[in-house]
Design an enzyme around this catalytic site. Structure first.
Site, PDB file in Angstrom:
ATOM      1  N   CYS A 290      25.301  36.298  -6.609  1.00  0.00           N
ATOM      2  CA  CYS A 290      24.449  35.268  -7.202  1.00  0.00           C
ATOM      3  C   CYS A 290      23.236  35.021  -6.305  1.00  0.00           C
ATOM      4  O   CYS A 290      23.386  34.610  -5.161  1.00  0.00           O
ATOM      5  CB  CYS A 290      25.197  33.956  -7.400  1.00  0.00           C
TER       6      CYS A 290
ATOM      7  N   THR B   1      21.770  38.241 -21.479  1.00  0.00           N
ATOM      8  CA  THR B   1      20.609  37.535 -22.009  1.00  0.00           C
ATOM      9  C   THR B   1      20.389  37.773 -23.506  1.00  0.00           C
ATOM     10  O   THR B   1      19.887  36.883 -24.204  1.00  0.00           O
ATOM     11  CB  THR B   1      19.375  37.964 -21.189  1.00  0.00           C
TER      12      THR B   1
HETATM   13  C1  LIG Z   1      21.262  31.864 -17.384  1.00  0.00           C
HETATM   14  C2  LIG Z   1      22.079  32.895 -16.662  1.00  0.00           C
HETATM   15  C3  LIG Z   1      23.198  32.497 -15.910  1.00  0.00           C
HETATM   16  C4  LIG Z   1      23.963  33.432 -15.224  1.00  0.00           C
HETATM   17  N1  LIG Z   1      25.070  33.017 -14.519  1.00  0.00           N
HETATM   18  C5  LIG Z   1      25.857  33.945 -13.901  1.00  0.00           C
HETATM   19  C6  LIG Z   1      27.061  33.558 -13.225  1.00  0.00           C
HETATM   20  O1  LIG Z   1      27.443  32.382 -13.206  1.00  0.00           O
HETATM   21  N2  LIG Z   1      27.790  34.513 -12.593  1.00  0.00           N
HETATM   22  C7  LIG Z   1      27.411  35.837 -12.613  1.00  0.00           C
HETATM   23  O2  LIG Z   1      28.104  36.669 -12.045  1.00  0.00           O
HETATM   24  N3  LIG Z   1      26.296  36.231 -13.254  1.00  0.00           N
HETATM   25  C8  LIG Z   1      25.504  35.322 -13.894  1.00  0.00           C
HETATM   26  N4  LIG Z   1      24.368  35.740 -14.559  1.00  0.00           N
HETATM   27  C9  LIG Z   1      23.995  37.172 -14.553  1.00  0.00           C
HETATM   28  C10 LIG Z   1      24.465  37.875 -15.809  1.00  0.00           C
HETATM   29  O3  LIG Z   1      25.868  37.797 -15.960  1.00  0.00           O
HETATM   30  C11 LIG Z   1      24.019  39.339 -15.815  1.00  0.00           C
HETATM   31  O4  LIG Z   1      24.551  39.976 -14.676  1.00  0.00           O
HETATM   32  C12 LIG Z   1      22.516  39.511 -15.790  1.00  0.00           C
HETATM   33  O5  LIG Z   1      21.905  38.532 -16.589  1.00  0.00           O
HETATM   34  C13 LIG Z   1      22.063  40.900 -16.252  1.00  0.00           C
HETATM   35  O6  LIG Z   1      22.463  41.178 -17.577  1.00  0.00           O
HETATM   36  P1  LIG Z   1      21.527  40.910 -18.878  1.00  0.00           P
HETATM   37  O7  LIG Z   1      20.201  41.524 -18.594  1.00  0.00           O
HETATM   38  O8  LIG Z   1      22.262  41.538 -20.020  1.00  0.00           O
HETATM   39  O9  LIG Z   1      21.427  39.445 -19.008  1.00  0.00           O
HETATM   40  C14 LIG Z   1      23.588  34.810 -15.264  1.00  0.00           C
HETATM   41  C15 LIG Z   1      22.482  35.204 -16.016  1.00  0.00           C
HETATM   42  C16 LIG Z   1      21.724  34.280 -16.710  1.00  0.00           C
HETATM   43  C17 LIG Z   1      20.546  34.742 -17.518  1.00  0.00           C
END
Ligand SMILES: Cc1cc2nc3c(=O)[nH]c(=O)nc-3n(C[C@H](O)[C@H](O)[C@H](O)COP(=O)(O)O)c2cc1C
Ligand SMILES: Cc1cc2nc3c(=O)[nH]c(=O)nc-3n(C[C@H](O)[C@H](O)[C@H](O)COP(=O)(O)OP(=O)(O)OC[C@H]3O[C@@H](n4cnc5c(N)ncnc54)[C@H](O)[C@@H]3O)c2cc1C
Ligand code: FES
Lengths: 302, 263
Positions: free
Chosen positions: A130, A266
């Site tokens: 994170c 997302t």
């Molecule tokens: C608003 C938001 C909150 C997130 N919170 C977490 C989290 O609590 N723990 C985690 O491991 N990843 C968290 N992520 C990361 C996502 O799980 C993911 O790894 C990242 O967004 C890339 O994937 P995507 O492009 O499909 O969103 C978060 C992402 C977003 C956008």
């Protein structure tokens, strides 16, 4: 109807489509749009031993083809999860995976121990990546020793499938993957968000309360794919690929470079029913290409 | 029940330069009475390459007669300009109706002052119409910089008395909404407000000052998901905890918030 079932360690998924932590709440928020029983599984919000308030508003900035966030692990704590949220998630056909975070290896392990006791949760995903909290999170995920120290501690406390979520904010992601493999992780997931910034030029300040945030969405997909491909060559562990997946075709790209399953993050904000379309789309693509089992495309690109 | 539909644009009106009123046809499966005043819609901007996320827009009105959902939109950037460029017959991708709206079932609350500024007047039209239907006494207090900023006045007039302020004095009383004489001459059981945050905070302070117990405000924090999943849209509540505006709000009793008005 191709065979979509895959295994991540001892965890059996009815299909390779999961949702990404922090983007799908506890699943229940999407119940009007998604048949939760038709997902491979969903990874719930980042959970910590104690409740966390998260960072101040503003926590989000839109970017071209994506967004930055600095939510900072706001969550009600693992005891609240076990007592009040878990009961609402029981009896689903899809797997519920808890994303665990902490500020020390002992912290992670204590949180994992609580979740180990939940009968219907068969896996955790360790968030050592994170970018939005100072104490811990990514601090562990950017060095081999840091990553290994957390996995070692949690492995003693947690008996079921242990997935470790890797940070892309490193020089050599393959070496981190090898380090967690050596400590007994059952799988790795990647990527978490890429650290970034956005500036409001009129107000001459960052658009995010803590200055920086994590970039996600389709703009990160090429980077994510490259990293999944690198890690696939470096370890024997099953890989869960994510980062910018919007369509079934995107998901298939990840499978082809070596991911056994994928997560959708997302994209849920743009189309709350996207996961169903990806499940159906993978199935249709396999049928159209005369492929009977999803395993026949996993890792076909060496 | 929340829906994700591609809705047909039934009509496009331009109440003034820089604003558009879209009337979207609602499919038969949608129960119109389930849409609360103060709830919002998340719209996907068509042909807008630099926008990625949906845009939250309040429910302006629900026309039961022709089953249309009205949205009043101020063009401020690429997304809102894309909505303004729509024509009748076009389709618009909508996730709706989201959040918790204004209260319509308060016992023993007879008279309502609905205070709006700028495009923040939008949700008050539907709210006022429902209160009027229930036989409550509705007064609208609408403010703008100049008289052109005041829109839909004939529509508001159907559901209650309309009081106006402009900063240049061209229409109604001169000054801000909080300076209008109606605050001194009449008593209200409930105040509800939507508009720029400084205006809403001033309205809440005014309501407290004149001894009105219930004050509701509709917040417009930046949102990503609109569903309570991402935790990007938070506001501090009275206990100092972060709450999601999209899910717990966007309408809050101001006592729930960290605003100073009722402390
Ligand atoms: C608003 C938001 C909150 C997130 N919170 C977490 C989290 O609590 N723990 C985690 O491991 N990843 C968290 N992520 C990361 C996502 O799980 C993911 O790894 C990242 O967004 C890339 O994937 P995507 O492009 O499909 O969103 C978060 C992402 C977003 C956008
Ligand atoms: C619950 C809710 C209800 C809303 N209801 C309405 C409505 O009924 N009618 C209407 O015209 N607008 C409404 N808004 C504001 C609207 O969502 C924004 O104006 C819109 O998202 C801007 O998109 P854009 O692409 O045109 O502008 P962008 O290019 O994204 O931004 C242009 C400018 O608009 C500002 N802006 C962006 N998002 C918001 C926001 N959420 N709130 C305030 N300012 C913003 C930015 O700071 C920037 O200065 C509402 C917002 C929320 C959260
Ligand atoms: S906008 Fe995602 S939780 Fe409110």
């Amino acid at each position: 109807m191709a065979k979509l079932q895959v295994n991540i360690g001892a965890l059996s998924l009815q299909n390779p489509v999961l949702t990404a932590s922090g983007t799908f709440g506890y699943g229940l928020e999407f119940a009007d749009f998604v048949d939760l029983n038709r997902l491979g599984g969903f990874v719930v919000k980042g959970t910590t031993l104690r409740p966390r308030e998260g960072n101040d508003y503003p926590r989000m900035a839109e970017t071209t083809g994506g967004m930055l966030n600095c939510v900072g692990l706001q969550n009600p704590g693992v005891e609240h999860f076990c007592q009040h949220i878990y009961p609402q998630l029981k009896g689903l056909k899809s797997e519920v995976i808890v994303n665990v975070s902490g500020s020390s290896p002992a912290d992670y392990a204590a949180c994992a121990r609580h979740i180990d006791a939940l009968e219907e949760v068969h896996a955790i995903e360790l968030n050592i990546s994170c970018p939005n909290v100072k104490d811990g999170g990514m601090a562990f995920g950017v060095t081999c020793e840091g990553a290994a120290s957390v996995v070692r501690e949690v492995r003693k406390a947690y008996s079921k499938t242990l997935i470790v979520k890797l940070s892309p904010n490193v020089t050599d992601i393959a070496s981190i993957a090898r380090a967690v493999e050596a400590e007994g992780a059952d799988a790795v997931s990647l990527i978490n968000t890429l650290m970034g910034m956005s500036v409001d030029i009129e107000r001459r300040c960052s658009r995010l309360s803590i200055g920086t945030g994590g970039l996600s969405g389709p703009c990160v997909k090429p980077v994510a794919l490259r990293m999944v491909s690198q890690v696939a060559k470096a370890v024997k562990l099953p890989i869960i690929g994510l980062g910018g997946i919007m369509t079934a075709e995107d998901a298939i790209e990840f499978l082809m470079v070596g991911a056994t399953a994928v997560q959708i993050g997302t994209a849920n904000f743009i189309d709350p029913a996207v996961t169903m379309k990806v499940v159906d789309g993978i199935d249709r693509w396999l049928d159209d290409h005369g492929i009977a089992d999803v395993h026949d495309i996993i890792g076909v690109i060496g | 029940m929340k829906y994700s539909h591609s809705l047909v644009v039934a009509a496009v009106e331009r109440p003034r330069e820089g604003y558009v009123l879209l009337k979207l046809r609602l499919p038969a499966e949608v129960s119109l009475s389930d849409i609360e005043p103060g709830q919002f819609v998340e719209l996907l901007a068509p042909r807008a390459p630099h926008t990625f996320l949906r845009r939250p827009i309040s429910v302006n009105f629900v026309d039961y007669a022709d089953r249309t959902l009205w949205l009043l939109i101020h063009e401020v950037g690429e997304g809102t300009r894309a909505f303004s460029a729509l024509s009748p017959g076009d389709k618009l991708d909508c996730v709706y109706a989201l959040g918790h709206g204004f209260p319509i079932d308060l016992p023993e609350a007879e008279s309502y002052l609905l205070v709006g500024g700028g495009v923040g007047t939008a949700p008050l039209l539907y709210y006022g119409s429902l209160l009027h239907e229930q036989g409550r006494k509705v007064t609208f207090l609408l403010g703008g910089r100049r008289s052109v900023d005041l829109m839909q006045l004939d529509d508001f007039g159907r559901y209650g008395r309309v009081c106006l302020t402009t900063e240049d004095g061209s229409t109604g009383e001169r000054g801000f909404v909080t300076a209008h004489s109606v605050w001194a001459t009449e008593h209200f059981d409930v105040v509800a407000t939507c508009g720029p945050k400084p205006m809403m905070m001033a309205v809440a302070a005014k309501a407290a000052e004149v001894g009105i117990d219930s004050c509701y405000a509709s917040l417009e924090n930046l949102m990503a998901c609109g569903l309570g999943a991402c935790l990007c849209c938070v506001e501090k509540n009275a206990d100092g905890h972060n709450v999601c505006v999209c899910k717990e709000g966007p309408v809050f009793n101001v006592r729930q918030l960290s605003w100073q008005s009722y402390k």
